[in-house]
Scaffold this motif. Structure first.
Motif, PDB file in Angstrom:
ATOM      1  N   PRO A  96       0.447   2.210  -3.738  1.00 24.47           N
ATOM      2  CA  PRO A  96      -0.440   3.334  -4.101  1.00 24.47           C
ATOM      3  C   PRO A  96      -0.528   4.416  -3.037  1.00 24.47           C
ATOM      4  O   PRO A  96      -0.622   5.594  -3.369  1.00 24.47           O
ATOM      5  N   TYR A 102      -3.920  -7.083   0.532  1.00 27.89           N
ATOM      6  CA  TYR A 102      -5.313  -6.837   0.156  1.00 27.89           C
ATOM      7  C   TYR A 102      -6.110  -8.094   0.500  1.00 27.89           C
ATOM      8  O   TYR A 102      -5.852  -9.163  -0.071  1.00 27.89           O
ATOM      9  N   SER A 124      -5.569   1.856   3.946  1.00 19.80           N
ATOM     10  CA  SER A 124      -5.970   2.598   2.740  1.00 19.80           C
ATOM     11  C   SER A 124      -7.356   3.217   2.920  1.00 19.80           C
ATOM     12  O   SER A 124      -7.657   4.270   2.359  1.00 19.80           O
ATOM     13  N   ILE A 127      -9.013  -1.034  -8.377  1.00 24.50           N
ATOM     14  CA  ILE A 127      -8.655  -2.029  -7.349  1.00 24.50           C
ATOM     15  C   ILE A 127      -8.893  -1.463  -5.945  1.00 24.50           C
ATOM     16  O   ILE A 127      -8.476  -2.065  -4.959  1.00 24.50           O
ATOM     17  N   MET A 128      -9.519  -0.321  -5.850  1.00 21.97           N
ATOM     18  CA  MET A 128      -9.837   0.338  -4.571  1.00 21.97           C
ATOM     19  C   MET A 128      -8.593   0.602  -3.714  1.00 21.97           C
ATOM     20  O   MET A 128      -8.640   0.547  -2.485  1.00 21.97           O
TER      21      MET A 128
HETATM   22  C1  LIG Z   1      -8.465  -3.548  -1.264  1.00 23.91           C
HETATM   23  C2  LIG Z   1      -7.723  -3.471   0.047  1.00 23.91           C
HETATM   24  C3  LIG Z   1      -7.723  -4.560   0.909  1.00 23.91           C
HETATM   25  C4  LIG Z   1      -7.016  -4.483   2.129  1.00 23.91           C
HETATM   26  N1  LIG Z   1      -6.984  -5.590   2.934  1.00 23.91           N
HETATM   27  C5  LIG Z   1      -6.318  -5.540   4.120  1.00 23.91           C
HETATM   28  C6  LIG Z   1      -6.268  -6.678   4.984  1.00 23.91           C
HETATM   29  O1  LIG Z   1      -6.718  -7.774   4.667  1.00 23.91           O
HETATM   30  N2  LIG Z   1      -5.665  -6.522   6.209  1.00 23.91           N
HETATM   31  C7  LIG Z   1      -5.137  -5.327   6.615  1.00 23.91           C
HETATM   32  O2  LIG Z   1      -4.690  -5.243   7.753  1.00 23.91           O
HETATM   33  N3  LIG Z   1      -5.094  -4.251   5.771  1.00 23.91           N
HETATM   34  C8  LIG Z   1      -5.660  -4.334   4.537  1.00 23.91           C
HETATM   35  N4  LIG Z   1      -5.637  -3.258   3.688  1.00 23.91           N
HETATM   36  C9  LIG Z   1      -4.842  -2.067   4.063  1.00 23.91           C
HETATM   37  C10 LIG Z   1      -3.469  -2.021   3.359  1.00 23.91           C
HETATM   38  O3  LIG Z   1      -2.847  -3.294   3.388  1.00 23.91           O
HETATM   39  C11 LIG Z   1      -2.536  -1.024   4.062  1.00 23.91           C
HETATM   40  O4  LIG Z   1      -3.181   0.205   4.202  1.00 23.91           O
HETATM   41  C12 LIG Z   1      -1.210  -0.831   3.357  1.00 23.91           C
HETATM   42  O5  LIG Z   1      -0.355  -0.146   4.246  1.00 23.91           O
HETATM   43  C13 LIG Z   1      -1.338  -0.058   2.045  1.00 23.91           C
HETATM   44  O6  LIG Z   1      -0.105  -0.075   1.361  1.00 23.91           O
HETATM   45  P1  LIG Z   1       0.389   1.120   0.381  1.00 23.91           P
HETATM   46  O7  LIG Z   1       0.438   2.364   1.246  1.00 23.91           O
HETATM   47  O8  LIG Z   1       1.755   0.702  -0.021  1.00 23.91           O
HETATM   48  O9  LIG Z   1      -0.606   1.246  -0.713  1.00 23.91           O
HETATM   49  C14 LIG Z   1      -6.315  -3.304   2.487  1.00 23.91           C
HETATM   50  C15 LIG Z   1      -6.340  -2.213   1.608  1.00 23.91           C
HETATM   51  C16 LIG Z   1      -7.035  -2.289   0.397  1.00 23.91           C
HETATM   52  C17 LIG Z   1      -7.000  -1.112  -0.534  1.00 23.91           C
END
Ligand SMILES: Cc1cc2nc3c(=O)[nH]c(=O)nc-3n(C[C@H](O)[C@H](O)[C@H](O)COP(=O)(O)O)c2cc1C
Length: 257
Positions: free
Chosen positions: A10, A57, A119, A215-216
């Motif tokens: 996302p 997540y 995120s 899904i935030m």
């Molecule tokens: C609902 C949610 C839960 C997340 N949980 C974690 C986590 O447990 N540990 C972490 O380091 N980052 C966590 N993140 C951050 C994402 O894993 C990270 O920003 C990732 O690079 C997003 O991938 P994308 O750019 O492909 O969407 C979370 C993000 C979201 C939205």
């Protein structure tokens, strides 16, 4: 020979790393982007190298990924498991992804955990701002080269990866969704188009989010052309404050071959 790129991304960090790894491998590519709503793929992959890249997540592979992946199968072709996390931890997500790919019939020959801008990161509370950066992209491409070398050597062993089974219990914030600053929103509808779960709609001339679909992932916040979307829910703001305070020390990508 071909590299299949399969990603759910996302906020595009998983996509960037997946493409950089594929560049390092060097084969022609086929892309399966399972981010958009309705993009579920039904396919049997029999050759080449498939690079799967997904965000972490709450220390796990997002449930939506498991749903959208359920019809991607293989009869023993090579796969690479990659998770992107926001500089806190990836906990059991990489091992979980490795197990999912194994169950789908792939031979997992390598794995990696890379760092992506969180995120929830914002200008006020940055976490892993602008990751993956140039250094990460270079590491991803070098990892791709190492994957190719292993693939060409005929070694199909699955390496040990960091993480545990049983996996960490799934956690999340209930009834939470990004909000809209009405004075900034131009009602352009771009958030509606990019939402991976169709959680956003127009109702009575306003942008409305449905919490049980959301899904935030924060795509609507990061991609709003008017910066009109924001996080306002108190429990989540506390969590973001904690992440901002405790997750500033730069983590580096880890690879498993
Ligand atoms: C609902 C949610 C839960 C997340 N949980 C974690 C986590 O447990 N540990 C972490 O380091 N980052 C966590 N993140 C951050 C994402 O894993 C990270 O920003 C990732 O690079 C997003 O991938 P994308 O750019 O492909 O969407 C979370 C993000 C979201 C939205």
């Amino acid at each position: 020979m071909k590299t299949n790129l399969i990603y759910f991304s996302p906020t595009e960090t998983s996509e960037k790393i997946c493409k950089s790894i594929a560049k390092g491998i060097g084969f022609d590519t086929e892309i399966f982007d399972i981010t958009p709503y309705g993009s579920d793929v039904d396919t049997l992959i029999s050759d080449g190298i498939s690079v799967f890249a997904f965000p972490v997540y709450a220390g796990r592979v997002p449930l939506i990924v498991a749903e959208r992946m359920k019809n991607i199968k293989s009869d023993g072709s090579a796969a690479v498991a990659v998770v992107l996390y926001g500089n806190r931890d990836y906990d059991d997500a990489l091992v979980e992804l490795k197990d999912m790919l194994n169950d789908a019939g792939f031979k997992v020959i390598a794995g990696a955990a890379f760092i992506g801008e969180h995120s929830y990161s914002s200008s006020k509370t940055p976490v892993a701002k602008n990751r993956p950066d140039e250094e990460d992209i270079k590491k991803a491409s070098d990892f791709g080269k190492a994957v190719l070398e292993k693939f060409e050597s005929g070694n199909t062993e699955t390496p040990e990866m960091k993480g545990n089974y049983p996996y960490k219990e799934r956690m999340g914030f209930k009834d939470v969704t990004p909000l809209t600053h009405k004075h900034k929103c131009a009602l352009c509808g771009s958030c509606i188009k990019i939402c991976p779960t169709k959680a956003i709609s127009f109702e009575k001339g306003q942008i409305v989010s449905t919490a049980d679909k959301c899904i935030m992932c924060c795509a609507c916040i990061k991609k709003c052309p008017n910066n009109a979307r924001y996080i306002g829910a108190e429990p989540l703001l506390e969590r973001i404050d904690m992440l901002h305070k405790n997750c500033q020390t730069r983590k580096e990508p880890e690879t498993f071959l």
